[in-house]
Design an enzyme around this catalytic site. Structure first.
Site, PDB file in Angstrom:
ATOM      1  N   LYS A  12       0.860  -1.182   0.000  1.00 13.85           N
ATOM      2  CA  LYS A  12       0.000   0.000   0.000  1.00 13.85           C
ATOM      3  C   LYS A  12       0.892   1.227   0.000  1.00 13.85           C
ATOM      4  O   LYS A  12       1.699   1.429   0.912  1.00 13.85           O
ATOM      5  CB  LYS A  12      -0.899  -0.016   1.227  1.00 13.85           C
ATOM      6  CG  LYS A  12      -1.756   1.237   1.349  1.00 13.85           C
ATOM      7  CD  LYS A  12      -2.772   1.117   2.458  1.00 13.85           C
ATOM      8  CE  LYS A  12      -3.527   2.406   2.641  1.00 13.85           C
ATOM      9  NZ  LYS A  12      -4.508   2.313   3.713  1.00 13.85           N
ATOM     10  N   LYS A  21      -2.107  -1.407  -3.916  1.00  5.68           N
ATOM     11  CA  LYS A  21      -2.974  -0.232  -3.852  1.00  5.68           C
ATOM     12  C   LYS A  21      -2.161   1.045  -3.869  1.00  5.68           C
ATOM     13  O   LYS A  21      -1.171   1.101  -3.152  1.00  5.68           O
ATOM     14  CB  LYS A  21      -3.771  -0.333  -2.558  1.00  5.68           C
ATOM     15  CG  LYS A  21      -4.606   0.862  -2.200  1.00  5.68           C
ATOM     16  CD  LYS A  21      -5.234   0.625  -0.873  1.00  5.68           C
ATOM     17  CE  LYS A  21      -5.978   1.872  -0.473  1.00  5.68           C
ATOM     18  NZ  LYS A  21      -6.474   1.809   0.860  1.00  5.68           N
TER      19      LYS A  21
END
Ligand code: PBG
Length: 324
Positions: free
Chosen positions: A195, A248
């Site tokens: 992330k 992400k």
């Protein structure tokens, strides 16, 4: 083979030909629809920067879930907007909190949807960070127990999968240990393994009311320049017991999705995040782009890069277009 023997255009002449030779066939089967649940009943408010996305109470959320299921979307991921926030995010640990209530609502409605829950502190802390604070720093180890307890709360309420998005080191092991200790050894963990610290989360922070009140998330989320480090994060999470790994955001990190897909033989998910959605919506409202075409192209690109699972706010629209 080369021209004139080989003419790649031969296979592009008709839709039937293009269809049979297509390498990536975009499918609704891997879509996960993100949803935001608030307290109360009868509440439903559109997120201004994310047209078509709502903050809603559990009863309204269940209504939308029926539609999601009818469209053939296999699952949802839930984010909670609690009634109260404090420094430790304790409202994320209560059995009748916003997320547990939403899960129970979906269960009572007898929907078959896969219910995934986002496990993190930022929506529940008054300072908006994903971990607890000591001496103005987000501290790692003191956060792990709270995350594990939150995951347990979700599992007890009936979550099918828990998805930690906090980026603390060691949280997958902490969650796996806690779930197993309480006989939830069959609940999978989808970890947000890679992330990045991204500007594309802007609209989400309005949707989830989770903007950090001081500083930023650079001390725990990944630096956008790093690719090899993503592989290390993924390996570490798998070693701690992650079942599915997530990258992400999606669009600026398609290379990371591809690297993870090539290197690890586990399901790979990608999160097509809020800012990626809002850009498309805003440009489409101005008629600068053709929304349907652009959305299907984006989702095809994410699947082609190697993500079998795609978390996307476009899921309902895309499912409708794919059905038609
Ligand atoms: C944090 C979390 C974030 C998102 C999902 N989980 C935001 C952040 O890290 O600031 C972003 C999702 C999106 O932008 O759509 N728990």
């Amino acid at each position: 083979m080369s021209f004139p023997i080989d003419r790649p255009r031969r296979l592009r002449r008709t839709e039937a030909l293009r269809g049979v030779v297509r390498e990536t066939r975009l499918s609704t089967a891997g879509f996960i629809y993100p949803m935001f649940v608030c307290p109360g009943s009868g509440a439903r408010k559109e997120v201004s920067s994310m047209p078509g996305v709502y903050q809603q109470s559990a009863d309204k959320l269940v209504e939308e879930c029926r539609e999601v299921e009818q469209l053939g979307i296999p699952g949802i991921i839930l984010f909670g907007l609690p009634a109260t926030k404090d420094a430790q995010g304790t409202s994320s640990l209560v059995a009748d909190g916003v997320v547990p209530k939403a899960i129970e609502g979906v269960r009572k409605a007898k929907l078959k949807l896969l219910v995934i829950t986002d496990v993190c502190l930022c929506e529940y802390t008054d300072h908006g960070h994903c971990g607890v604070i000591e001496h103005d720093e987000v501290v790692n180890d003191a956060t792990l127990g709270i995350l594990a307890q939150q995951a347990l709360t979700h599992a007890r309420a009936g979550a099918d999968v828990v998805a930690p998005s906090d980026m603390m080191d060691g949280r997958v092991a902490a969650i796996r240990g806690k779930l197993d200790e309480h006989k939830f050894e069959n609940i999978p963990i989808m970890s947000y393994a890679a992330k990045y610290c991204s500007g594309f989360y802007g609209p989400f922070r309005e949707a989830a009311q989770s903007a950090p009140q001081f500083g930023d998330r650079r001390s725990y989320q990944m630096d956008p320049g790093n690719g090899r480090e993503a592989l290390k994060e993924v390996a570490q999470d798998l070693g701690e017991g992650a079942d599915i790994v997530l990258v992400k955001p999606a669009l600026p990190y398609l290379d990371i999705i591809r690297m993870v897909r090539d290197r690890f033989d586990v399901p790979v998910a990608a999160y097509n995040v809020s800012g990626e959605y809002s850009m498309v919506k805003a440009a489409a409202q101005k008629n600068w782009i053709e929304e349907k075409r652009v959305v299907l192209e984006i989702l095809t690109g994410i699947q082609r890069a190697g993500a079998g699972i795609v978390l996307t706010y476009h899921a309902k629209d895309a499912a409708r277009w794919l059905k038609a």
